[in-house]
Motif scaffolding. Structure first.
Motif, PDB file in Angstrom:
ATOM      1  N   GLN A 125      -3.900   9.612  -4.221  1.00  0.00           N
ATOM      2  CA  GLN A 125      -5.042  10.872  -4.013  1.00  0.00           C
ATOM      3  C   GLN A 125      -5.090  11.417  -2.762  1.00  0.00           C
ATOM      4  O   GLN A 125      -5.071  10.410  -1.615  1.00  0.00           O
ATOM      5  N   ALA A 126      -5.379  12.516  -2.576  1.00  0.00           N
ATOM      6  CA  ALA A 126      -5.561  13.037  -0.964  1.00  0.00           C
ATOM      7  C   ALA A 126      -6.838  12.517  -0.680  1.00  0.00           C
ATOM      8  O   ALA A 126      -7.753  12.251  -1.407  1.00  0.00           O
ATOM      9  N   PRO A 167       0.809  -1.236  -0.147  1.00  0.00           N
ATOM     10  CA  PRO A 167      -0.065   0.183   0.054  1.00  0.00           C
ATOM     11  C   PRO A 167       0.948   1.252   0.125  1.00  0.00           C
ATOM     12  O   PRO A 167       0.437   2.537  -0.015  1.00  0.00           O
ATOM     13  N   SER A 168       2.266   1.163   0.061  1.00  0.00           N
ATOM     14  CA  SER A 168       2.973   2.399   0.241  1.00  0.00           C
ATOM     15  C   SER A 168       4.369   2.292  -0.192  1.00  0.00           C
ATOM     16  O   SER A 168       4.972   3.245  -0.023  1.00  0.00           O
ATOM     17  N   ALA A 169       4.995   1.195  -0.570  1.00  0.00           N
ATOM     18  CA  ALA A 169       6.406   1.154  -1.081  1.00  0.00           C
ATOM     19  C   ALA A 169       6.425   1.754  -2.465  1.00  0.00           C
ATOM     20  O   ALA A 169       5.666   1.472  -3.378  1.00  0.00           O
ATOM     21  N   LEU A 194      -0.028   0.972 -10.943  1.00  0.00           N
ATOM     22  CA  LEU A 194      -1.256   1.751 -11.290  1.00  0.00           C
ATOM     23  C   LEU A 194      -1.042   2.054 -12.657  1.00  0.00           C
ATOM     24  O   LEU A 194      -0.036   2.788 -12.933  1.00  0.00           O
ATOM     25  N   LYS A 195      -2.127   2.033 -13.252  1.00  0.00           N
ATOM     26  CA  LYS A 195      -2.149   2.427 -14.870  1.00  0.00           C
ATOM     27  C   LYS A 195      -2.270   4.113 -14.892  1.00  0.00           C
ATOM     28  O   LYS A 195      -2.041   4.688 -15.477  1.00  0.00           O
ATOM     29  N   ALA A 230       1.619   5.421  -6.366  1.00  0.00           N
ATOM     30  CA  ALA A 230       2.565   5.768  -7.551  1.00  0.00           C
ATOM     31  C   ALA A 230       3.748   5.221  -7.116  1.00  0.00           C
ATOM     32  O   ALA A 230       4.151   4.879  -5.871  1.00  0.00           O
ATOM     33  N   THR A 231       4.749   5.758  -7.891  1.00  0.00           N
ATOM     34  CA  THR A 231       6.244   5.171  -7.520  1.00  0.00           C
ATOM     35  C   THR A 231       7.164   6.509  -7.431  1.00  0.00           C
ATOM     36  O   THR A 231       6.713   7.582  -7.772  1.00  0.00           O
TER      37      THR A 231
END
Length: 380
Positions: free
Chosen positions: A281-282, A129-131, A357-358, A149-150
């Motif tokens: 996303q916020a 969820p966060s790497a 993610l696309k 995102a990366t």
């Protein structure tokens, strides 16, 4: 006597058949692993991640889940990797031995990457969820996915902010020498140079550091327009606070590891000089953000830090794959993942061939009176 035997045989057979039928329809317990640091300087982030996954599991069990005609009860197998790569691999093997169907985690890139080979070898789905280090999904593992995102997107977004909004001409860079901190700083540096920013220095500290005055004193003499810090809030907070104490005026930029609600507790009023990014996303922009926040705070009586909405959706994505596979077999769940198109709290989740993610999003924040405030949302 023969007649009695003849009458008993069908009854016994009927009982046996009922037994097998009952066994076939028996409830099934399915374990979903979750790994994050639950001890150490960023335990608050790890617990936030675990809470998101736990809330999803509790809701799914309450609603009821049936896979291939069997009622399924989910169990969250929550483990602590202490943000340590060696402990992360030990915990990963424990989850494999526990026969989990999938894993949500790990939190850090430095733990996610070494653990990913263990899950891959076992054929077990892993959703981080966060790497954010790009290397996680560049290994070619069919089991590796992430819902953020990366750094290849986050670093450039921060560099663009420095160049276009701050109008910076020069930058000093510091990272905590972890896979996450260094990876983010390196991606920032590449983009900054391509934009014409002068990189005055790039120093390394570590993720346990508490005193940054020597590095900051050197940076003060360099007089950069901005300082980029790659690391987590446990070190980023003191870094920003000590920069303020040394009267550095340069804006401090950092990534999602620093971009937490707890930063103001660690940095004090120095948060006013921080701009940070989040690799997603916020919360206030998420389709299900407001409702999730209500349910989260009601259940755990504490604010969301960063990525609990992402762990929450990760659990639902795993269950969605189980439903589409009509199976709790880990290998069949993995096989169902590429076709994922799930609409959840964080929005629509679809993956590319690497498991990224696309449609990744980067959110930029500053702090006002110690509270995060959304500055901008960048679609990458």
């Amino acid at each position: 006597m023969k007649t009695r035997i003849f009458q008993l045989l069908p009854i016994s057979a009927a009982v046996a058949c009922l037994g097998f039928a009952g066994q076939a329809n028996a409830d099934q317990t399915v374990r979903i692993g979750h790994v994050a640091p639950l001890t150490g300087g960023i335990a608050h982030l790890g617990k936030d991640n675990e809470n998101g996954a736990r809330l999803a599991v509790e809701e799914i069990n309450k609603k009821g889940l049936t896979i291939n005609g069997q009622k399924v009860t989910l169990v969250l197998d929550a483990q602590d990797d202490a943000a340590d790569p060696r402990q992360a691999t030990q915990v990963a093997q424990k989850l494999v031995d526990d026969k989990v169907v999938a894993v949500v985690g790990h939190l850090n890139s430095g733990t996610t990457i070494p653990a990913s080979k263990i899950y891959s070898d076992a054929g077990i789905l892993q959703i981080s969820p966060s790497a954010t280090n790009p290397a996680y999904t560049e290994q070619g593992f069919k089991t590796a996915y992430r819902v953020v995102a990366t750094d290849a997107q986050q670093g450039p977004a921060l560099a663009l902010y420095a160049a276009n909004t701050v109008k910076a001409k020069s930058v000093a860079i510091v990272d905590d020498a972890t896979a996450y901190g260094k990876g983010l700083a390196d991606e920032f540096e590449k983009k900054a140079k391509s934009l014409g920013l002068k990189v005055l220095s790039h120093d390394a500290t570590n993720d346990k550091a508490v005193d940054f005055r020597a590095i900051l004193t050197k940076i003060k003499n360099e007089r950069p327009d901005v300082i980029m810090y790659g690391g987590m809030d446990a070190t980023g907070g003191p870094f920003a606070k000590q920069a303020r104490q040394l009267a550095l005026r340069a804006k401090i930029l950092s990534g999602d590891g620093v971009c937490t609600e707890k930063l103001s507790d660690l940095a004090g009023d120095a948060t006013d000089n921080v701009v940070c990014s989040q690799a997603g996303q916020a919360l206030e922009k998420m389709p299900g953000g407001a409702d999730f926040q209500k349910r989260y705070t009601a259940r755990f009586n504490q604010p969301i830090q960063i990525y609990s909405p992402f762990t929450y959706d990760a659990v639902y994505i795993i269950v969605d794959a189980m439903k589409r596979a009509n199976s709790t077999d880990p290998k069949k769940v993995v096989a169902a993942m590429p076709a994922t198109d799930y609409k959840g709290v964080i929005g629509e989740t679809t993956f590319d061939s690497k498991g990224d993610l696309k449609k990744p999003v980067i959110s930029l924040y500053n702090y006002k009176s110690g509270k995060k405030a959304l500055l901008d949302v960048v679609t990458m």
